[in-house]
Write a protein that holds these residues in place. Structure first.
Motif, PDB file in Angstrom:
ATOM      1  N   GLN A 149      -0.677  -5.686   5.838  1.00 14.72           N
ATOM      2  CA  GLN A 149      -1.199  -7.029   6.017  1.00 14.72           C
ATOM      3  C   GLN A 149      -2.535  -7.084   6.766  1.00 14.72           C
ATOM      4  N   LEU A 151      -4.788  -4.190   7.532  1.00 18.70           N
ATOM      5  CA  LEU A 151      -5.776  -3.127   7.383  1.00 18.70           C
ATOM      6  C   LEU A 151      -6.301  -3.050   5.956  1.00 18.70           C
ATOM      7  N   ASP A 152      -7.561  -2.642   5.823  1.00 18.11           N
ATOM      8  CA  ASP A 152      -8.106  -2.403   4.496  1.00 18.11           C
ATOM      9  C   ASP A 152      -7.649  -1.036   3.995  1.00 18.11           C
ATOM     10  N   ALA A 153      -8.052  -0.686   2.782  1.00 17.66           N
ATOM     11  CA  ALA A 153      -7.544   0.531   2.152  1.00 17.66           C
ATOM     12  C   ALA A 153      -7.836   1.779   2.979  1.00 17.66           C
ATOM     13  N   LYS A 154      -9.058   1.909   3.448  1.00 19.22           N
ATOM     14  CA  LYS A 154      -9.422   3.101   4.209  1.00 19.22           C
ATOM     15  C   LYS A 154      -8.651   3.175   5.520  1.00 19.22           C
ATOM     16  N   ALA A 155      -8.501   2.045   6.186  1.00 24.87           N
ATOM     17  CA  ALA A 155      -7.772   2.017   7.457  1.00 24.87           C
ATOM     18  C   ALA A 155      -6.295   2.307   7.249  1.00 24.87           C
ATOM     19  N   ARG A 156      -5.713   1.842   6.134  1.00 28.43           N
ATOM     20  CA  ARG A 156      -4.305   2.155   5.835  1.00 28.43           C
ATOM     21  C   ARG A 156      -4.132   3.655   5.648  1.00 28.43           C
ATOM     22  N   TYR A 157      -5.058   4.262   4.922  1.00 25.68           N
ATOM     23  CA  TYR A 157      -5.012   5.706   4.711  1.00 25.68           C
ATOM     24  C   TYR A 157      -5.111   6.444   6.045  1.00 25.68           C
ATOM     25  N   MET A 182      -2.059   0.631  -3.044  1.00 28.28           N
ATOM     26  CA  MET A 182      -3.320   0.772  -3.769  1.00 28.28           C
ATOM     27  C   MET A 182      -3.092   1.647  -4.992  1.00 28.28           C
ATOM     28  N   SER A 186      -7.991   4.401  -6.271  1.00 36.75           N
ATOM     29  CA  SER A 186      -8.485   3.923  -4.973  1.00 36.75           C
ATOM     30  C   SER A 186      -8.173   4.917  -3.869  1.00 36.75           C
ATOM     31  N   VAL A 190     -10.833   6.738  -1.423  1.00 40.22           N
ATOM     32  CA  VAL A 190     -10.726   6.647   0.035  1.00 40.22           C
ATOM     33  C   VAL A 190     -10.593   8.034   0.658  1.00 40.22           C
TER      34      VAL A 190
END
Length: 218
Positions: A149, A151-157, A182, A186, A190
């Motif tokens: 909810q 974080l963006d994709a890079k931060a989730r990774y 994702m 994607s 990332v």
């Protein structure tokens, strides 16, 4: 079946994961039976009655939702020292809404969920293990919800890399992508940005010296 004394093996695992004294674990170990499962074995399917309670001694299990068209969404990966259960189905008596599948060959211990929960009411050791199980499940769920909810994709990774780095060595990339919400494309992008240190920002091409001089003279 597992080789050797399965009760001793289970007691050792629980002592390490739940902080229970080895001498006090015998009543709990007696509730479980050892099971071996090959990779890609379904422990339960969607719509099945409330399943058993599993403890992972060795191996990796994934929990996932599936749409009618076959598309799957991973909700959790459970490894050594963790319990595996469909908690809401077991507590409400409703059919399960997700399935459980082994990703590796697993050494498991299985118990009847209701028998385990009933025994924990009067036994302080079982009560402690039960509380440990509930707390661990709550923390994992809260961390995943915040990750998806906020974080963006890079931060989730990056967050998953920090929390559970071993998953990237044991879980196929397409399963990791599903868990992070994702596409596999994607995730690949990332991952490449993280390895290269790229910010992912678009930078315009540098102008030549002659172009800059021409603009200054206009």
């Amino acid at each position: 079946m597992l080789l050797g004394d399965s009760s001793v093996a289970l007691g050792r695992c629980l002592t390490q994961s739940a902080g229970v004294d080895a001498e006090e674990i015998a009543p709990l170990a007696a509730l479980f039976s050892p099971v071996e499962a090959e990779a890609r074995t379904r422990l339960w399917d969607i719509g099945a009655p409330a399943p058993k309670l599993y403890f992972v001694q060795a191996g990796l299990v994934r929990l996932a939702y599936a749409q009618p068209d076959g598309k799957e969404y991973n909700k959790a990966f459970l490894r050594e020292g963790m319990f595996v259960a469909a908690l809401s189905a077991s507590l409400t008596g409703q059919p399960t809404s997700f399935f459980a599948e082994t990703l590796e060959r697993c050494h498991l211990h299985v118990a009847d969920f209701e028998q385990f929960r009933a025994a924990s009411i009067d036994d302080p050791v079982l009560t402690g293990v039960w509380r440990h199980f509930l707390e661990a499940q709550f923390v994992r769920q809260e961390q995943r919800e915040a990750m998806l909810q906020m974080l963006d994709a890079k931060a989730r990774y990056q967050r998953l890399r920090a929390l559970e780095p071993e998953l990237f060595e044991r879980v196929p990339q397409y399963h990791i992508a599903s868990y992070l919400g994702m596409s596999e494309v994607s995730l690949s992008r990332v991952t490449g940005q993280a390895r290269s240190g790229s910010t992912g920002l678009f930078l315009p091409p540098r102008q030549s010296e002659s172009s800059r001089k021409s603009k200054r003279s206009e």
